[in-house]
Scaffold this active site. Structure first.
Site, PDB file in Angstrom:
ATOM      1  N   SER A 177       0.974  -1.276  -0.080  1.00 43.30           N
ATOM      2  CA  SER A 177      -0.014  -0.496  -0.205  1.00 43.30           C
ATOM      3  C   SER A 177       1.160   1.455  -0.321  1.00 43.30           C
ATOM      4  O   SER A 177       1.798   1.179  -1.087  1.00 43.30           O
ATOM      5  CB  SER A 177      -0.838  -0.059   1.015  1.00 43.30           C
ATOM      6  OG  SER A 177      -2.011   0.851   0.961  1.00 43.30           O
ATOM      7  N   THR A 178       0.816   1.985   1.119  1.00 42.91           N
ATOM      8  CA  THR A 178       1.722   3.242   0.635  1.00 42.91           C
ATOM      9  C   THR A 178       2.909   3.290   0.330  1.00 42.91           C
ATOM     10  O   THR A 178       3.837   2.289   1.867  1.00 42.91           O
ATOM     11  CB  THR A 178       1.530   4.177   1.914  1.00 42.91           C
ATOM     12  OG1 THR A 178      -0.420   4.175   2.220  1.00 42.91           O
ATOM     13  CG2 THR A 178       1.786   5.819   2.626  1.00 42.91           C
ATOM     14  N   HIS A 203      -2.832  -1.038  -3.726  1.00 42.39           N
ATOM     15  CA  HIS A 203      -3.597  -0.103  -2.938  1.00 42.39           C
ATOM     16  C   HIS A 203      -3.656   0.724  -4.050  1.00 42.39           C
ATOM     17  O   HIS A 203      -3.282   1.947  -3.867  1.00 42.39           O
ATOM     18  CB  HIS A 203      -3.749   0.122  -1.806  1.00 42.39           C
ATOM     19  CG  HIS A 203      -4.764  -0.525  -0.962  1.00 42.39           C
ATOM     20  ND1 HIS A 203      -4.195  -0.893   0.273  1.00 42.39           N
ATOM     21  CD2 HIS A 203      -4.841  -1.901  -1.025  1.00 42.39           C
ATOM     22  CE1 HIS A 203      -4.262  -2.005   0.776  1.00 42.39           C
ATOM     23  NE2 HIS A 203      -4.585  -2.554   0.229  1.00 42.39           N
ATOM     24  N   MET A 296      -0.246   1.372   5.021  1.00 42.62           N
ATOM     25  CA  MET A 296      -0.590   1.339   5.862  1.00 42.62           C
ATOM     26  C   MET A 296      -2.144   0.883   6.079  1.00 42.62           C
ATOM     27  O   MET A 296      -2.234   0.124   5.120  1.00 42.62           O
ATOM     28  CB  MET A 296      -1.193   2.692   5.537  1.00 42.62           C
ATOM     29  CG  MET A 296      -2.395   3.203   7.602  1.00 42.62           C
ATOM     30  SD  MET A 296      -3.836   5.199   6.391  1.00 42.62           S
ATOM     31  CE  MET A 296      -4.097   5.282   4.903  1.00 42.62           C
ATOM     32  N   ASP A 299      -4.404  -4.729   5.865  1.00 41.39           N
ATOM     33  CA  ASP A 299      -5.045  -5.399   5.016  1.00 41.39           C
ATOM     34  C   ASP A 299      -3.330  -6.915   4.628  1.00 41.39           C
ATOM     35  O   ASP A 299      -2.191  -5.563   4.372  1.00 41.39           O
ATOM     36  CB  ASP A 299      -5.611  -4.802   3.414  1.00 41.39           C
ATOM     37  CG  ASP A 299      -5.652  -5.718   2.371  1.00 41.39           C
ATOM     38  OD1 ASP A 299      -6.712  -6.708   2.586  1.00 41.39           O
ATOM     39  OD2 ASP A 299      -5.598  -5.328   1.600  1.00 41.39           O
TER      40      ASP A 299
END
Length: 364
Positions: A177-178, A203, A296, A299
């Site tokens: 993600s991030t 993401h 972040m 997940d």
């Protein structure tokens, strides 16, 4: 003490909307609104913000030029606010290469239906950026030259040293993600062209995944593409979940198959890492290798644990090399990781594990 945010955008309407959203959170405070990078430069000196939100297309100085100068002279967490266009997505990927922590599409001014979700998301991204480890790029911001893609005819599998059985039977699953766009790029560029199929979830909104796949395809030895529903997974190819659908894997008669579904978000995400990892636990079991990178939230943690319980080998990025140590931390906390490594070692350890699995024989 509230996180100080400076908003840089040439649209007065957008500046006002972002300020209203960010100021609605008790732990966030907008200290300035800048219509262009020239004004922003002076406001940074005056207000010393903790996080910057930055538009890309602005007068007087392009947002990318400003970001490049900022990361050289005064590195700080930056969240890009991007337009939902092909040009906007490509520029956003350049911004992430230059050191931006994260990005968010601009909200639609004529639609209030998704504004509450946008409100939650931008506040979360600003908080994550504040706690992130900004990545200062090398002095040369140019992308590495595309590598010569190896074909089975040209390399005969020599580059990876993996036999055909391993290339066909194993799968590598990646979630991020991030900070994940640059982390994924580093992992994939460290791998040879002769690898088992790789499925991954990053993401990203729908308009950005096609540009991301295309950019990776031009940088690494592996072929990289957006996954399509029902397509067969073949060695030497990386399948990226499109931003509109969950990606899962199914074991078919002739091998593994990609499946896409526009079902409800999981962990507030679609695509979700947990969907991919849980499918691998069910369908691939001990022939899977799971990788969780910077990001972040949580997940992917439970899905990775399910993979481990099913016999898969799992690895997570270490805290020191993560932009945001969220997803790998959650995976470590519940015992889902077999190994933890700095980003630069993830790819080599995956390859070493594949070679070790080849010596051990098939996993069921």
């Amino acid at each position: 003490m509230a996180i100080k945010v400076l908003i840089v955008d040439d649209s007065a309407v957008m500046r006002g909307m972002l300020a209203e959203i960010i100021n609605s959170a008790p732990d966030l405070h907008v200290v300035g609104l800048a219509p262009d990078p020239i004004v922003a430069r002076e406001m940074i000196k005056t207000h010393n913000p903790d996080v910057l939100t930055l538009d890309i297309e602005m007068p007087k100085m392009d947002g990318l030029d400003f970001l490049a100068r900022l990361m050289r002279l005064r590195p700080m967490p930056v969240v890009m606010i991007s337009s939902l266009t092909k040009r906007g997505s490509e520029a956003t990927l350049q911004a992430l290469e230059l050191g931006a922590v994260d990005f968010l599409p601009k909200p639609k001014l004529d639609s209030s239906g998704g504004l509450e979700h946008y409100r939650v998301e931008i506040c979360e991204k600003v908080r994550a950026a504040y706690g992130a480890r900004p990545r200062v790029p090398a002095k040369s911001a140019a992308s590495p030259k595309p590598l010569l893609r190896e074909t089975s005819e040209a390399s005969g599998g020599i580059a990876s040293g993996l036999p055909e059985r391993v290339l066909q039977d194993k799968l590598v699953l990646i979630g991020a993600s991030t900070g994940g766009t640059e982390a994924i790029k580093e992992v994939l560029c460290s791998l040879p062209g002769q690898m088992p199929g790789i499925l991954m979830v990053q993401h990203m909104p729908e308009m950005f995944t096609a540009s991301f796949a295309k950019r990776l395809d031009g940088l690494c030895r592996l072929r990289v593409k957006e996954a399509e529903h029902g397509e067969k997974v073949v060695p030497g190819t990386v399948y990226l979940a499109p931003g509109h659908s969950h990606l899962s894997v199914r074991r078919g008669v002739g091998g593994y198959v990609c499946e896409l579904a526009q079902s409800e978000p999981v962990n507030r995400h679609r695509p979700a890492v947990d969907v991919l990892f849980n499918s691998a636990a069910s369908q691939v079991r001990g022939n899977a290798l799971g990788v969780i990178l910077t990001g972040m939230g949580k997940d992917g943690a439970q899905g990775l644990l399910a993979m481990k319980h099913a016999g898969a080998w799992t690895i997570g990025q270490d805290q020191e090399s993560c932009v945001v140590y969220g997803m790998p931390r959650e995976a470590a906390a519940i015992g889902a990781l077999d190994d933890v490594a700095p980003l630069k070692e993830i790819g080599p350890r995956v390859l070493a594990r594949l070679r070790n699995l080849e010596r051990r024989g098939p996993q069921t």
